[in-house]
Motif scaffolding. Structure first.
Motif, mmCIF file in Angstrom:
data_model
loop_
_atom_site.group_PDB
_atom_site.id
_atom_site.type_symbol
_atom_site.label_atom_id
_atom_site.label_comp_id
_atom_site.label_asym_id
_atom_site.label_seq_id
_atom_site.Cartn_x
_atom_site.Cartn_y
_atom_site.Cartn_z
ATOM 1 N N ASP A 70 -0.312 1.744 -7.348
ATOM 2 C CA ASP A 70 -1.571 2.231 -6.782
ATOM 3 C C ASP A 70 -2.571 2.566 -7.881
ATOM 4 N N LEU A 85 0.825 -1.205 0.000
ATOM 5 C CA LEU A 85 0.000 0.000 0.000
ATOM 6 C C LEU A 85 0.862 1.259 0.000
ATOM 7 N N GLY A 86 0.595 2.132 -0.969
ATOM 8 C CA GLY A 86 1.229 3.436 -0.982
ATOM 9 C C GLY A 86 2.719 3.447 -1.267
ATOM 10 N N ARG A 96 -6.222 0.717 -8.757
ATOM 11 C CA ARG A 96 -7.488 1.429 -8.900
ATOM 12 C C ARG A 96 -8.182 1.061 -10.210
#
Length: 472
Positions: free
Chosen positions: A163, A156-157, A167
């Motif tokens: 990322d 994550l991130g 999406r």
């Protein structure tokens, strides 16, 4: 036409008799498969994890930096080619767990320029995955795999491109909502799970790290034998790099520090271009990377082969601090015990040698409590070591918030590197000015204590002086 994956049930490995084909050991392949199984067992049933390797990075114009795989990716795959992704699907009900590799297609023309590519078919059996696909099929496959999956695990991130891609996958799954398809309801950071796994090394990892440390130890010994007044730091760095490569190591694990005289007081000195002068000390912090695992050794020695009395006093202090720190390494002891033990010895020595004024600094306890030692010792006494030179894993005990430091366990690998750095300053004895000393070893925590794996690099005053009298 939809691209078709390669599965164990329907196809075997592509044969390639060319001698330049890289070889993988069954031990490494089996270890990676076992790690994937352990990771999937920690995931929610039916959850999907995605982990890409590192990207190629342009250096300038049409030249790239030498490629190095992502450590997490390699830990799970053993695969070193760029443009690759590992996807894991945890078992749920009657559906078994699955591990999938996405990689570049075979391309004979590009192999003429860039070297061997496995391609999905050959990679299937060579690396022990349940299925392989061309990398161009990743988006389409992820949209299918994420449909009705309960959770998604990824870093994550950590990467804006990843990322954004995640999406897009989730948006594609949401568009199928009218068909009763739902996207994952939860997203989890994959890296903490892998960090804890990587912190404890298995036997094959420890064997590789022993070999890496032995190569680096020999490189440090070679540098000691070669060093003479008037040489430049980069000449000595070349001796290190030569020993790394001639022994089979693929890369330096980090940019070597070869720091003479006052340069040794710069912790991350990198210029390596100054002359080494008679009467100075030379600090070398260097280690190789072998088969994806780092070593990290520091030695400090006199350019002319003989310590002066002040140099010997400071050196013996750092060596005693390291001995105390090593004594603190055993299963069950807290990680911070290593630093605390070194600090007690260093603080006493600073008082005894007059680096600190006893009338102002007080006792050893006062020096430690007030951090009066910081002008001379401003870093920790070590770090985790593994695939990365500053390897992953929590130093805090997350299971016991009241305990700031985690207990050591067999299979952990740490560096132990106390030092002392004396810059010119009012009240500091002039005979110690411009002196930087650090002594660092690589240490495996064993069931009964510890093992130093970097002992090939001499570190006692007598052994260093004896070695440096030998011909280069």
């Amino acid at each position: 036409m939809a691209q078709r994956g390669h599965h164990r049930a329907v196809g075997g490995a592509q044969r390639d008799a060319r001698p330049c084909r890289p070889q993988r050991s069954g031990q490494v392949t089996g270890a990676c498969a076992a790690r994937r199984a352990r990771l999937m067992a920690q995931m929610a049933p039916g959850a999907v994890a995605v982990l890409p390797t590192a990207q190629e990075v342009a250096r300038n114009a049409d030249s790239d930096y030498p490629y190095r795989h992502d450590s997490y990716f390699y830990y799970l795959s053993g695969f070193t080619e760029p443009e690759s992704v590992v996807v894991l699907v945890a078992a749920r009900g009657d559906a078994p767990a699955r591990s999938i590799l996405f990689c570049r297609e075979k391309n004979v023309e590009r192999e003429i320029w860039d070297g061997f590519r496995h391609g999905p078919e050959a990679a299937l059996s060579a690396f022990g995955f349940d299925a392989t696909f061309p990398i161009d099929a990743l988006d389409a496959q992820m949209e299918q795999l994420l449909a009705n999956a309960p959770a998604l695990y990824y870093a994550l991130g950590s990467d804006a491109d990843l990322d954004a891609r995640v999406r897009r996958w989730l948006q594609a799954v949401r568009r199928q909502g009218r068909l009763g398809v739902t996207p994952p309801a939860a997203a989890h950071d994959l890296l903490p799970l892998l960090d804890e796994m990587r912190l404890l090394k298995d036997d094959s990892e420890l064997a590789t790290m022993r070999r890496a440390a032995a190569i680096s130890g020999r490189a440090h010994a070679r540098a000691m034998r070669a060093t003479r007044p008037g040489m430049h730091e980069y000449e000595i760095e070349a001796e290190l790099l030569y020993e790394f490569r001639r022994s089979g190591a693929q890369h330096p694990a980090y940019s070597s520090i070869v720091a003479s005289g006052a340069n040794a007081c710069v912790l991350h000195y990198s210029a390596n271009n100054a002359p080494c002068r008679d009467g100075e000390l030379l600090l070398i912090d260097a280690g190789c990377e072998l088969d994806g695992y780092a070593s990290d050794i520091t030695r400090t020695f006199p350019v002319n082969g003989r310590f002066t009395a002040p140099q010997r006093d400071l050196y013996e202090l750092v060596l005693a601090a390291q001995a105390a720190a090593l004594h603190a390494i055993k299963p069950g002891h807290r990680y911070t015990a290593i630093h605390d033990a070194a600090l007690q010895v260093l603080a006493q020595g600073m008082l005894d040698l007059g680096l600190l004024d006893k009338n102002k600094a007080g006792s050893v306890a006062d020096v430690v409590a007030n951090k009066s030692y910081l002008p001379f010792y401003m870093h920790g006494t070590g770090h985790w070591l593994g695939m990365d030179v500053h390897d992953v894993g929590q130093y805090r005990d997350v299971s016991a918030p009241d305990k700031p430091s985690r207990p050591l366990q067999a299979g952990m690998v740490v560096t132990v590197e106390p030092g002392i750095y004396v810059r010119p300053a009012e009240g500091v004895p002039e005979q110690f000015w411009n002196t930087g000393i650090r002594i660092e070893d690589d240490v495996i925590v064993t069931p009964t204590g510890h093992t130093i794996i970097s002992a090939a690099a001499p570190k006692s005053v007598a052994d260093i002086e004896h070695l440096m009298q030998q011909a280069p």
